[in-house]
Enzyme design. Sequence first.
Site, PDB file in Angstrom:
ATOM      1  N   ASP A  35     -13.612  24.293   6.940  1.00 28.83           N
ATOM      2  CA  ASP A  35     -13.044  22.936   6.838  1.00 28.83           C
ATOM      3  C   ASP A  35     -12.078  22.615   7.969  1.00 28.83           C
ATOM      4  O   ASP A  35     -10.922  22.225   7.739  1.00 28.83           O
ATOM      5  CB  ASP A  35     -12.326  22.763   5.500  1.00 28.83           C
ATOM      6  CG  ASP A  35     -13.179  23.155   4.309  1.00 28.83           C
ATOM      7  OD1 ASP A  35     -14.375  22.827   4.318  1.00 28.83           O
ATOM      8  OD2 ASP A  35     -12.655  23.789   3.382  1.00 28.83           O
ATOM      9  N   GLU A 203     -17.712  13.391   1.135  1.00 33.17           N
ATOM     10  CA  GLU A 203     -16.389  14.018   1.151  1.00 33.17           C
ATOM     11  C   GLU A 203     -15.944  14.246   2.588  1.00 33.17           C
ATOM     12  O   GLU A 203     -16.642  13.902   3.547  1.00 33.17           O
ATOM     13  CB  GLU A 203     -16.419  15.343   0.385  1.00 33.17           C
ATOM     14  CG  GLU A 203     -17.442  16.328   0.901  1.00 33.17           C
ATOM     15  CD  GLU A 203     -17.682  17.501  -0.041  1.00 33.17           C
ATOM     16  OE1 GLU A 203     -17.093  17.519  -1.133  1.00 33.17           O
ATOM     17  OE2 GLU A 203     -18.472  18.383   0.322  1.00 33.17           O
TER      18      GLU A 203
END
Length: 577
Positions: A35, A203
Amino acid sequence: MNISKLICLLSFVIRLSNAANVTFTNPILPGFNPDPSCIFVKEWDNTFFCTTSSFLTFPSTPLWASKDLIHWKHASYAINRGDQLPELYRNSQLQTEGTWASTLRYRDGTFYLITSYVSWHDGWGPIILLLTSTDPYDDASWTGPIRFENPEKEIDPDLFWDDDGKVYMGVARGIFLHQVDLSTGKVLETFTVWNGTGDRNPEGPHLYNKDGYYYLGIGEGGTETNHSAVISRSRSISGPYEGYENNPVLTAKDTDAFFQTVGHTDYFQDAAGNWWCVALATRSGPDWEIYPMGRETVLSPMTWDEGGWPIIDPIQGTMSGPLPTENKYVPGDGFWVHEGDEEDFEPGTQIPRQFLFWRPPKESLFEISPAGHPNSLQVLPSRVNLTADSQFEPLEEGMGFISRKQSSSVFRFTVDLEFNPKDADEEAGATVFLTQYQHIDVSIINTRSCSSGELEQRLRFRPEALGKPGVEVPPTRTITTPQAWVGKPIRFTITLDESQTYNFTVAPADRPEEEIWMGSASADIVSGGSGPFHGTLLGVFATSNGGTGKTAAYFSRWRYRPLKQEVEAGTFLPIKE
């Protein structure tokens, strides 16, 4: 040649050098570094900074720094004290809790890191946290966190400043934009914007203002082999947003690429104006079965013409792009992400910066060079072992476990252990750890003899795969410790070879040639399962296994040597020291 012409010539040469493509290899942040969110900060000596997810490891939310996009040094941890986020002490049975995807941004002399703490402890309810710093190389400089309102109970917060000074927080899933007050965390206004192309789990939003458009990049498809990066844009921050007709802009789905699960992108420019993309990926191939280091950070060059859409090169192990000139001068006392360890725990030193705990530690369990044991790391036994139990209280009890990230496809890890257990079930050793329910251990353990009932010191190899039912697990193997070894330091060695098999051996520290093989296990055991977002840790532990034992374990001569990186399926490149 006069001075002005010389300056022009030098400037041209520098630009030409910057424009020339240079070969590099992925991942740029190997090991458990998912991420990514990255920025370029001219004011800090033209330095790139990235942050990655931590989940339950601690210290949390690391900041990485680089001058050339290839050599990355640890700068600081934004969450470095347990009292900043006491929820990390919760004993959750779900190993995917903790600090998830963050966004890193810089504005007017301040670094902003916004993240989410995710837990199912009291039902779904992520906590959004904002931390700030004016010195990215100093843990103590990070202030906060400020807890933000989160009306949609969403994750993956983004932070964006509009030209009018208003500040917006983007969140997923089902992308919302909130105008927020940075000083209080209060939500002032909310817009529902763009939910992607229709795939599941929109997302990881990031908003960019470019050429009169607001570009909104997100991930979708889930962070598995269907993962993709898609993008939309609007003339107004509140929308409507128009999706790019050639979405996705980056993916590996439906391919046989070695780097899979590609997505969760962030985009930034360098000093020369070149655009770059970072993303997460797993080195698994389309089978997506063996990937012990989990999701890692990869880099790709991109072009983003004025008024157009970003074009990103597909992720490969070996790529080329207009990299900045090589530069390894990065300040601070951090460690380089590719380097190994040579830790001797000298008196007066601290826990090494690259060492991690599972949740914030009970600090009294760990001590460098205690009295009578110089050049060692003392680990006192915790009641629980690495798997723990439902009664475990992390804050009060702690876990006698300390580790570092596995950062290479082939490695050799050795550590010496001085441990003379007195009570039944006392145990200490080394481990390959993914979660509490997936780890592979080699240890010294005190057990009772089946024949005499007397306590007997034994050597044990034991894989734990509760978190991955159905995976093939080699049997536990236990042997009596050779009498000549008892009471003396024993060397534990863990290696990972090109077949992605972990091998475990033991030997007397002063006679390593007497090595005994204890067992081997496929990296499949520590891939996915209860840790689908995680990567492996290499560490040591001490436990009483629920008994009354209090014997300390003394670890010394900690050596981690990364040897090779797999850059394509079956292609391994040596790691330069």
